[in-house]
Design a protein around this motif. Structure first.
Motif, PDB file in Angstrom:
ATOM      1  N   ILE A   6      27.055  27.200  20.946  1.00  0.00           N
ATOM      2  CA  ILE A   6      28.070  27.291  21.926  1.00  0.00           C
ATOM      3  C   ILE A   6      27.302  27.742  23.427  1.00  0.00           C
ATOM      4  O   ILE A   6      27.423  28.913  22.881  1.00  0.00           O
ATOM      5  CB  ILE A   6      28.999  27.730  21.754  1.00  0.00           C
ATOM      6  N   LYS A   7      27.062  26.326  23.824  1.00  0.00           N
ATOM      7  CA  LYS A   7      26.678  27.137  25.417  1.00  0.00           C
ATOM      8  C   LYS A   7      28.005  27.517  25.876  1.00  0.00           C
ATOM      9  O   LYS A   7      28.678  26.524  26.593  1.00  0.00           O
ATOM     10  CB  LYS A   7      25.507  26.461  25.610  1.00  0.00           C
ATOM     11  N   ILE A   8      27.900  28.272  26.677  1.00  0.00           N
ATOM     12  CA  ILE A   8      29.153  27.806  27.922  1.00  0.00           C
ATOM     13  C   ILE A   8      28.822  28.469  29.376  1.00  0.00           C
ATOM     14  O   ILE A   8      27.980  29.489  29.821  1.00  0.00           O
ATOM     15  CB  ILE A   8      30.505  29.477  28.216  1.00  0.00           C
ATOM     16  N   VAL A 159      15.704  32.702  33.127  1.00  0.00           N
ATOM     17  CA  VAL A 159      15.395  31.093  32.026  1.00  0.00           C
ATOM     18  C   VAL A 159      16.972  30.077  32.205  1.00  0.00           C
ATOM     19  O   VAL A 159      18.175  30.594  31.995  1.00  0.00           O
ATOM     20  CB  VAL A 159      15.161  31.183  30.966  1.00  0.00           C
ATOM     21  N   ASN A 160      17.486  28.990  32.327  1.00  0.00           N
ATOM     22  CA  ASN A 160      19.006  28.385  32.848  1.00  0.00           C
ATOM     23  C   ASN A 160      18.741  28.334  31.436  1.00  0.00           C
ATOM     24  O   ASN A 160      18.390  28.193  29.985  1.00  0.00           O
ATOM     25  CB  ASN A 160      17.684  26.572  33.246  1.00  0.00           C
ATOM     26  N   ALA A 161      20.305  28.522  31.455  1.00  0.00           N
ATOM     27  CA  ALA A 161      21.034  29.133  29.371  1.00  0.00           C
ATOM     28  C   ALA A 161      20.865  27.527  29.460  1.00  0.00           C
ATOM     29  O   ALA A 161      21.013  27.965  27.723  1.00  0.00           O
ATOM     30  CB  ALA A 161      22.235  29.584  29.975  1.00  0.00           C
ATOM     31  N   ASP A 162      20.780  26.184  29.605  1.00  0.00           N
ATOM     32  CA  ASP A 162      20.731  24.921  29.009  1.00  0.00           C
ATOM     33  C   ASP A 162      19.400  25.277  27.925  1.00  0.00           C
ATOM     34  O   ASP A 162      19.627  24.347  27.352  1.00  0.00           O
ATOM     35  CB  ASP A 162      21.602  23.877  29.750  1.00  0.00           C
ATOM     36  N   LEU A 163      18.096  25.415  29.036  1.00  0.00           N
ATOM     37  CA  LEU A 163      17.377  25.174  28.295  1.00  0.00           C
ATOM     38  C   LEU A 163      17.106  26.379  26.920  1.00  0.00           C
ATOM     39  O   LEU A 163      16.782  25.858  25.891  1.00  0.00           O
ATOM     40  CB  LEU A 163      16.111  25.372  29.175  1.00  0.00           C
ATOM     41  N   GLY A 212      22.697  18.248  41.327  1.00  0.00           N
ATOM     42  CA  GLY A 212      22.752  19.593  40.643  1.00  0.00           C
ATOM     43  C   GLY A 212      21.991  19.873  38.872  1.00  0.00           C
ATOM     44  O   GLY A 212      21.084  19.719  38.424  1.00  0.00           O
ATOM     45  N   GLY A 213      22.977  21.336  38.145  1.00  0.00           N
ATOM     46  CA  GLY A 213      23.239  21.612  37.038  1.00  0.00           C
ATOM     47  C   GLY A 213      23.495  21.077  35.744  1.00  0.00           C
ATOM     48  O   GLY A 213      22.878  21.535  34.876  1.00  0.00           O
ATOM     49  N   MET A 214      23.804  19.392  36.008  1.00  0.00           N
ATOM     50  CA  MET A 214      23.833  18.221  35.169  1.00  0.00           C
ATOM     51  C   MET A 214      22.408  18.251  34.197  1.00  0.00           C
ATOM     52  O   MET A 214      21.940  17.562  34.167  1.00  0.00           O
ATOM     53  CB  MET A 214      24.577  17.384  35.561  1.00  0.00           C
ATOM     54  N   PRO A 216      19.969  19.645  34.382  1.00  0.00           N
ATOM     55  CA  PRO A 216      19.012  20.557  32.524  1.00  0.00           C
ATOM     56  C   PRO A 216      20.147  20.161  31.477  1.00  0.00           C
ATOM     57  O   PRO A 216      19.033  20.035  30.881  1.00  0.00           O
ATOM     58  CB  PRO A 216      19.056  22.087  33.616  1.00  0.00           C
ATOM     59  N   LYS A 217      21.335  20.488  32.330  1.00  0.00           N
ATOM     60  CA  LYS A 217      22.271  19.638  30.464  1.00  0.00           C
ATOM     61  C   LYS A 217      21.809  18.003  30.330  1.00  0.00           C
ATOM     62  O   LYS A 217      20.810  19.212  29.123  1.00  0.00           O
ATOM     63  CB  LYS A 217      23.519  20.446  31.036  1.00  0.00           C
ATOM     64  N   LEU A 218      20.770  17.768  30.818  1.00  0.00           N
ATOM     65  CA  LEU A 218      20.937  16.435  30.215  1.00  0.00           C
ATOM     66  C   LEU A 218      19.637  16.085  29.769  1.00  0.00           C
ATOM     67  O   LEU A 218      19.559  15.804  28.901  1.00  0.00           O
ATOM     68  CB  LEU A 218      21.337  15.526  31.133  1.00  0.00           C
TER      69      LEU A 218
END
Ligand SMILES: Nc1ncnc2c1ncn2[C@@H]1O[C@H](COP(=O)(O)OP(=O)(O)OP(=O)(O)O)[C@@H](O)[C@H]1O
Ligand SMILES: [Mg+2]
Length: 259
Positions: A6-8, A159-163, A212-214, A216-218
């Motif tokens: 679970i990434k918040i 490090v980006n948290a999504d990564l 933006g932040g979407m 690295p998330k995708l």
């Protein structure tokens, strides 16, 4: 045993009541789930950098990070944010312990270039020490992971948290990877998309629908699906039922990424 990452995101962490609902949500999961929380903290980092009058910029959703900034990132994420989450989970009687990518050599990072540019101490993950996570699993402790990592050169990397969440999911062959963010899902032309195919993602980015932040998330979601993570969801947080709903039957209130 189902491994559930679970990434918040940063702004969700600050939403009132969310962390205790997250604790309740984790507490309600059945025994055959092993939940792992990975967190960001973009908003808190920005606040701290503002206090220090430190300017910052992003390249495709990645924060440009000099030596001073990486110290701030480590202080905020591995210190304040990480402990706030652990504190909230303990408050809901969820046995939790906070670690960062540095601890136990969980993540080994190397410098990441973004659009061929050197953006400082921003890392990508080269290696995951899954044996360290196994210790938490056998102790029935919920790991709460800050993405700040150590390079094989001994430097500390942001490090980006999504990564980080997706690398962890891939290394552990996770069943579920859920990105909880401050948006209900992926929005295209003011409408939430229920599903996105991994092959569409680069086109959507190039067309300017994803910013933006979407980004690295995708990209992290696509990597995870391609490497065998069963379900990847991007959603908002609704209440203490959110997690259970996202897991059972693979339904999501947000966007499913599929291959
Ligand atoms: N097509 C899109 N659909 C939804 N959100 C988008 C889209 N394009 C860009 N975004 C932005 O992406 C943001 C989510 O990413 P962001 O990195 O800000 O949050 P997070 O990853 O949840 O938190 P953190 O970075 O702190 O871990 C949204 O708030 C929104 O502004
Ligand atoms: Mg983000």
């Amino acid at each position: 045993m189902n491994t559930v990452i679970i990434k918040i995101g940063g702004s969700t962490i600050d939403a009132r009541g969310l962390l205790s609902e997250l604790g309740q949500s984790i507490g309600m999961l059945s025994e055959d789930n092993f939940p792992i929380v990975v967190h960001g903290g973009g908003k808190d980092i920005a606040k701290q950098l503002d206090l220090l009058n430190k300017e910052f910029t992003f390249v495709e959703g990645m924060r440009v990070t000099d030596a001073e900034t990486v110290n701030v990132v480590q202080m905020v994420l591995s210190g304040d944010v990480n402990k706030r989450i652990v504190n909230a989970l303990l408050g809901e009687n969820v046995p939790a312990a906070g670690i960062s990518g540095v601890d136990g050599g969980l993540f080994t990072a190397s410098k990441m270039l973004q659009k061929q540019q050197d953006i400082g101490f921003v890392g990508k993950i080269e290696q995951v020490n899954t044996a360290f996570i196994d210790l938490f699993k056998s102790a029935r402790l919920v790991p709460v992971v800050s993405p700040v990592s150590r390079g094989s050169d001994g430097a500390i990397y942001n490090v980006n948290a999504d990564l980080a969440a997706s690398e962890l999911a891939m290394a552990l062959n996770a069943d579920d990877l859920i990105f909880v963010s401050d948006v209900p899902g992926v929005m295209i032309d003011d409408e939430m998309r229920r599903q996105i195919h991994t092959d569409e993602i680069e086109e959507l980015i190039a067309a300017g629908h994803i910013t933006g932040g979407m980004i690295p998330k995708l990209r992290s979601s696509a990597d995870a699906i391609r490497k065998g993570v069963t379900r990847v969801h991007i959603c908002g947080w609704h209440n203490s039922e959110t997690l259970r709903n996202e897991l059972t039957g693979g339904e999501t209130a947000g966007t499913v990424i599929h291959g």
